[in-house]
Scaffold this motif. Structure first.
Motif, PDB file in Angstrom:
ATOM      1  N   VAL A 178      21.548 -11.955  26.844  1.00  0.00           N
ATOM      2  CA  VAL A 178      21.977 -13.259  26.520  1.00  0.00           C
ATOM      3  C   VAL A 178      20.621 -13.785  26.515  1.00  0.00           C
ATOM      4  CG1 VAL A 178      22.755 -15.500  26.891  1.00  0.00           C
ATOM      5  CG2 VAL A 178      24.023 -13.250  27.879  1.00  0.00           C
ATOM      6  N   ARG A 179      19.966 -13.609  27.004  1.00  0.00           N
ATOM      7  CA  ARG A 179      17.971 -14.284  26.620  1.00  0.00           C
ATOM      8  C   ARG A 179      17.705 -13.888  25.929  1.00  0.00           C
ATOM      9  NH1 ARG A 179      17.900 -14.773  32.804  1.00  0.00           N
ATOM     10  NH2 ARG A 179      16.420 -13.267  32.440  1.00  0.00           N
ATOM     11  N   GLY A 180      17.803 -12.292  25.341  1.00  0.00           N
ATOM     12  CA  GLY A 180      17.227 -11.987  24.618  1.00  0.00           C
ATOM     13  C   GLY A 180      17.413 -12.206  23.250  1.00  0.00           C
TER      14      GLY A 180
ATOM     15  N   ASP B 193      29.600 -18.713  22.396  1.00  0.00           N
ATOM     16  CA  ASP B 193      30.775 -18.991  21.783  1.00  0.00           C
ATOM     17  C   ASP B 193      31.125 -17.248  22.640  1.00  0.00           C
ATOM     18  OD1 ASP B 193      31.769 -20.905  20.232  1.00  0.00           O
ATOM     19  OD2 ASP B 193      31.366 -20.023  18.266  1.00  0.00           O
ATOM     20  N   GLY B 194      30.411 -16.548  22.185  1.00  0.00           N
ATOM     21  CA  GLY B 194      30.501 -15.639  23.539  1.00  0.00           C
ATOM     22  C   GLY B 194      30.393 -15.493  25.028  1.00  0.00           C
ATOM     23  N   LEU B 195      30.567 -16.711  25.014  1.00  0.00           N
ATOM     24  CA  LEU B 195      30.707 -16.837  26.819  1.00  0.00           C
ATOM     25  C   LEU B 195      31.452 -17.714  26.834  1.00  0.00           C
ATOM     26  CD1 LEU B 195      26.112 -17.218  27.151  1.00  0.00           C
ATOM     27  CD2 LEU B 195      28.152 -14.864  28.231  1.00  0.00           C
ATOM     28  N   ASP B 196      32.311 -18.258  25.467  1.00  0.00           N
ATOM     29  CA  ASP B 196      32.500 -19.714  26.675  1.00  0.00           C
ATOM     30  C   ASP B 196      32.275 -20.342  26.579  1.00  0.00           C
ATOM     31  OD1 ASP B 196      35.641 -20.188  25.686  1.00  0.00           O
ATOM     32  OD2 ASP B 196      36.365 -19.623  27.840  1.00  0.00           O
ATOM     33  N   VAL B 197      31.157 -20.777  26.237  1.00  0.00           N
ATOM     34  CA  VAL B 197      31.041 -22.263  26.917  1.00  0.00           C
ATOM     35  C   VAL B 197      30.199 -22.911  25.782  1.00  0.00           C
ATOM     36  CG1 VAL B 197      29.753 -21.303  28.508  1.00  0.00           C
ATOM     37  CG2 VAL B 197      28.462 -20.969  26.564  1.00  0.00           C
ATOM     38  N   THR B 198      29.724 -23.888  25.765  1.00  0.00           N
ATOM     39  CA  THR B 198      29.054 -25.044  24.414  1.00  0.00           C
ATOM     40  C   THR B 198      27.735 -24.544  24.007  1.00  0.00           C
ATOM     41  OG1 THR B 198      28.442 -26.772  26.137  1.00  0.00           O
ATOM     42  CG2 THR B 198      30.921 -27.412  25.255  1.00  0.00           C
TER      43      THR B 198
ATOM     44  N   THR C 259      18.492 -24.255  10.973  1.00  0.00           N
ATOM     45  CA  THR C 259      19.510 -22.758  11.016  1.00  0.00           C
ATOM     46  C   THR C 259      19.323 -22.057  11.769  1.00  0.00           C
ATOM     47  OG1 THR C 259      18.664 -23.220   8.761  1.00  0.00           O
ATOM     48  CG2 THR C 259      18.979 -21.560   8.960  1.00  0.00           C
ATOM     49  N   ALA C 260      18.340 -22.334  11.845  1.00  0.00           N
ATOM     50  CA  ALA C 260      17.515 -21.803  13.462  1.00  0.00           C
ATOM     51  C   ALA C 260      19.097 -21.524  15.471  1.00  0.00           C
ATOM     52  CB  ALA C 260      16.700 -21.091  14.334  1.00  0.00           C
ATOM     53  N   VAL C 261      19.067 -22.617  15.244  1.00  0.00           N
ATOM     54  CA  VAL C 261      20.092 -23.636  16.343  1.00  0.00           C
ATOM     55  C   VAL C 261      21.191 -22.782  15.982  1.00  0.00           C
ATOM     56  CG1 VAL C 261      21.203 -25.863  17.089  1.00  0.00           C
ATOM     57  CG2 VAL C 261      18.515 -25.467  16.792  1.00  0.00           C
ATOM     58  N   GLN C 262      21.622 -22.818  14.651  1.00  0.00           N
ATOM     59  CA  GLN C 262      23.136 -22.848  14.504  1.00  0.00           C
ATOM     60  C   GLN C 262      23.136 -21.106  15.009  1.00  0.00           C
ATOM     61  OE1 GLN C 262      25.570 -24.517  13.381  1.00  0.00           O
ATOM     62  NE2 GLN C 262      24.542 -26.276  13.923  1.00  0.00           N
ATOM     63  N   ARG C 263      22.653 -20.573  14.962  1.00  0.00           N
ATOM     64  CA  ARG C 263      22.580 -18.861  14.748  1.00  0.00           C
ATOM     65  C   ARG C 263      22.943 -18.363  17.166  1.00  0.00           C
ATOM     66  NH1 ARG C 263      17.538 -18.201  11.638  1.00  0.00           N
ATOM     67  NH2 ARG C 263      16.624 -18.200  13.020  1.00  0.00           N
ATOM     68  N   LEU C 264      22.493 -19.759  17.152  1.00  0.00           N
ATOM     69  CA  LEU C 264      22.572 -19.557  18.542  1.00  0.00           C
ATOM     70  C   LEU C 264      24.490 -19.372  18.665  1.00  0.00           C
ATOM     71  CD1 LEU C 264      20.043 -21.756  20.370  1.00  0.00           C
ATOM     72  CD2 LEU C 264      20.064 -19.813  20.472  1.00  0.00           C
ATOM     73  N   ARG C 265      24.581 -20.517  17.929  1.00  0.00           N
ATOM     74  CA  ARG C 265      26.211 -20.958  18.271  1.00  0.00           C
ATOM     75  C   ARG C 265      27.414 -19.536  18.586  1.00  0.00           C
ATOM     76  NH1 ARG C 265      29.216 -24.489  17.004  1.00  0.00           N
ATOM     77  NH2 ARG C 265      27.948 -26.172  15.874  1.00  0.00           N
ATOM     78  N   PRO C 266      27.221 -18.413  17.749  1.00  0.00           N
ATOM     79  CA  PRO C 266      27.763 -16.969  18.029  1.00  0.00           C
ATOM     80  C   PRO C 266      27.951 -16.784  19.392  1.00  0.00           C
ATOM     81  CG  PRO C 266      27.452 -16.913  16.256  1.00  0.00           C
ATOM     82  CD  PRO C 266      26.293 -18.396  17.077  1.00  0.00           C
ATOM     83  N   ILE C 267      25.973 -16.858  20.215  1.00  0.00           N
ATOM     84  CA  ILE C 267      26.045 -16.060  21.521  1.00  0.00           C
ATOM     85  C   ILE C 267      26.789 -17.535  22.909  1.00  0.00           C
ATOM     86  CG2 ILE C 267      24.272 -15.911  23.142  1.00  0.00           C
ATOM     87  CD1 ILE C 267      22.566 -15.929  20.999  1.00  0.00           C
TER      88      ILE C 267
END
Length: 340
Positions: free
Chosen positions: A313-315, A265-270, A255-263
């Protein structure tokens, strides 16, 4: 992908070989999970992507991985690539002399590795784990002799504690050879080296060559909470992959890993590129080892070396993961006895 080779130092004072920031590793993907033709295609894709550094070990697929890598690189100019391998774990029939870091095992193992890799020397020869049953002086003397005989340019270690790295570095210095690297597991989810290993390594001029920067594939986001692992994924591989990944396969982590997806996407990277870029942002990390079962995976992951993550981003990554990452330095350990 930056293709210009940069110094090993990555902010440290060591002077050593050069390498690509993305390192291609064939731990579970050559000689076991992937047919040879696919493995050769992955190595060619790595070369095309500007990757010049290749990491393997004699124990991977019980020596077959070294053979496949040697075949894949046989037509490459030797001076243009860097080949790393390792010694410690049992190979062959698994007798009492077929494991550990004794002088006998090291000197016999380097000969076998060179033959399988089809080269006169490796750029980096690494102690795959710490050997509690062999005096460290014997181990480092054997490594020094390997270097003096021109069979390795430098030596390194893997999964050693800060104290072990310090002791090995001191002996190597006294013997006139360079211990330049440690190869630990390191990712957004596994940060156990940050408290002790990294500060000690910075002090000594030793860099990290990290493995599993995408946490066995978990940080790609393909494993979802409450869902069965995708067919053919590492979590379904009973040859070893499933064992390594299981610590991350719980709903809280996923679940926590899925919270990384918007980050990402915002950088246009996988998500994988984000994870690799995160480990490379550590100034003590000289390179990140990535594997692949398909050439397109290599091509995609190689692009991570050009991605810069700012403080914001790191934060955001730290906030998304919260208390999930493992940080206990006691988890940086080698087995207390040899496995035969």
């Amino acid at each position: 992908m930056r293709t210009r080779l940069e110094p090993w130092t990555s902010g440290t004072s060591a002077t050593a070989a050069s390498r690509s920031a993305i390192i291609y590793g064939n731990w579970l993907t050559h000689g076991s999970q992937v047919e040879n033709d696919a493995a050769l295609s992955c190595v060619r894709a790595a070369l095309d992507a500007g990757i010049t550094t290749f990491d393997t070990a004699d124990v991977y697929a019980n020596t077959k991985a070294e053979t496949v890598l040697g075949e894949a690189l046989k037509d490459e100019r030797r001076a243009s690539v860097e080949i790393f391998t390792k010694v410690y774990w049992p190979t062959g029939p698994g007798g009492p002399n077929d494991t550990g870091l004794s002088r006998k095992h090291i000197l016999e193992s380097i000969e076998g590795s060179l033959q399988r890799l089809g080269t006169d020397y490796v750029d980096l020869y690494q102690a795959h784990r710490y050997d509690y049953e062999t005096p460290l002086e014997e181990t480092m003397q054997a490594f020094a002799d390997v270097v003096r005989h021109g069979k390795a340019l430098y030596i390194g270690v893997s999964e050693w504690t800060a104290e072990q790295i310090r002791a090995g570095h001191e002996l190597a210095r006294d013997l006139g050879v360079q211990l330049i690297s440690n190869q630990p597991q390191y990712s957004m989810l596994w940060r156990v080296i940050e408290d002790q290993v990294v500060p000690t390594s910075r002090e000594l001029g030793v860099s990290q060559i990290v493995w599993s920067p995408i946490a066995q594939g978990v940080l790609t986001g393909k494993y979802e909470p409450g869902a069965e692992p995708p067919p053919g994924s590492r979590a379904t591989d009973e040859k070893g992959g499933a064992d390594m990944i299981k610590r991350f396969l719980n709903d809280e982590v996923l679940t926590a890993v899925q919270r990384l997806r918007p980050i990402a996407d915002g950088l246009d990277v996988t998500m994988a590129q984000l994870a690799i870029a995160w480990v490379l942002a550590n100034d003590n990390v000289a390179g990140a080892i990535v594997g692949a079962s398909r050439p397109e995976q290599i091509e995609s992951n190689a692009r991570a070396s050009g991605l810069t993550l700012d403080d914001e981003v790191r934060g955001a990554i730290d906030e998304a993961l919260g208390a999930i990452p493992e940080t206990d330095p006691a988890e940086t350990t080698s087995p207390s006895t040899r496995v035969v």
